[in-house]
Each structure stands twice: as structure tokens, then as C-alpha cells.
Design a protein around this motif. Sequence first.
Motif, PDB file in Angstrom:
ATOM      1  N   ALA A   1     -56.131  32.039   8.967  1.00  0.00           N
ATOM      2  CA  ALA A   1     -55.748  32.897  10.093  1.00  0.00           C
ATOM      3  C   ALA A   1     -54.355  32.550  10.607  1.00  0.00           C
ATOM      4  N   VAL A   2     -54.031  31.272  10.664  1.00  0.00           N
ATOM      5  CA  VAL A   2     -52.705  30.837  11.126  1.00  0.00           C
ATOM      6  C   VAL A   2     -51.625  31.375  10.200  1.00  0.00           C
ATOM      7  N   PHE A   3     -51.797  31.158   8.894  1.00  0.00           N
ATOM      8  CA  PHE A   3     -50.786  31.606   7.936  1.00  0.00           C
ATOM      9  C   PHE A   3     -50.692  33.132   7.889  1.00  0.00           C
ATOM     10  N   GLU A   4     -51.813  33.808   8.080  1.00  0.00           N
ATOM     11  CA  GLU A   4     -51.800  35.273   8.115  1.00  0.00           C
ATOM     12  C   GLU A   4     -50.956  35.777   9.279  1.00  0.00           C
ATOM     13  N   GLN A   5     -51.129  35.177  10.447  1.00  0.00           N
ATOM     14  CA  GLN A   5     -50.348  35.589  11.613  1.00  0.00           C
ATOM     15  C   GLN A   5     -48.862  35.260  11.445  1.00  0.00           C
TER      16      GLN A   5
ATOM     17  N   ALA B   1     -48.853  24.854  -0.146  1.00  0.00           N
ATOM     18  CA  ALA B   1     -48.380  25.614  -1.309  1.00  0.00           C
ATOM     19  C   ALA B   1     -49.446  26.599  -1.783  1.00  0.00           C
ATOM     20  N   GLU B   2     -50.679  26.148  -1.827  1.00  0.00           N
ATOM     21  CA  GLU B   2     -51.774  27.007  -2.272  1.00  0.00           C
ATOM     22  C   GLU B   2     -51.972  28.198  -1.334  1.00  0.00           C
ATOM     23  N   LYS B   3     -51.889  27.956  -0.034  1.00  0.00           N
ATOM     24  CA  LYS B   3     -52.158  29.000   0.948  1.00  0.00           C
ATOM     25  C   LYS B   3     -50.982  29.945   1.188  1.00  0.00           C
TER      26      LYS B   3
END
Length: 86
Positions: A42-46, A81-83
Motif C-alpha cells: 500500500a505504501v509503494f502503491e501510494q 527492489a522486488e516491490k
Amino acid sequence: MHLKDLRAEVAKKATLEKWSFLKSVREGTFTVPGDGDVDFDAVFEQLEKSGYEGWFLVEAEQDPAKANPLKYAKMARSFIAEKTGL
């Protein structure tokens, strides 16, 4: 962006038992991203939606006698890196 993860069960115990910050660190409340219970998807999506192009600073207050800093730094790097593909 400052990234830090948290082990929820340890944090709950720390709160209930009113541990000091130092005791919380030594008992493993905090960790690197991907090793705890924070929903980083959710953090990386935002961050992606907002167009964020800045730095990621990884921090995990941990006892180096219990959590090897290089090992955990590599874990965090692999997770990010993966996310994110970075």
C-alpha cells in the motif's frame, strides 16, 4: 521517504508492559522493510500514484548483536527492489 518496519506482536507487548524505547529496540520491535508487519504494498502503491521520485532511507533500530546489520540491509534492499523495481 523514511522506511521502517515494525513487528506488531512485539510492539503490542512493549506497549502493554510499558517498555522504554531502548528495551523495545533490544527486544526487536523494529526491523527493516519486509521483515515486519507494515503493509508496504500500500505504501509503494501510494508513492507511485503520487509520482514520488525521491530517496528511500531505510532504518531499523535493532540490536546488532541479534540482527546483523549487513544481512538486514541486504534483506531490505532485496525487498525494495522486488516491490518497486528499483
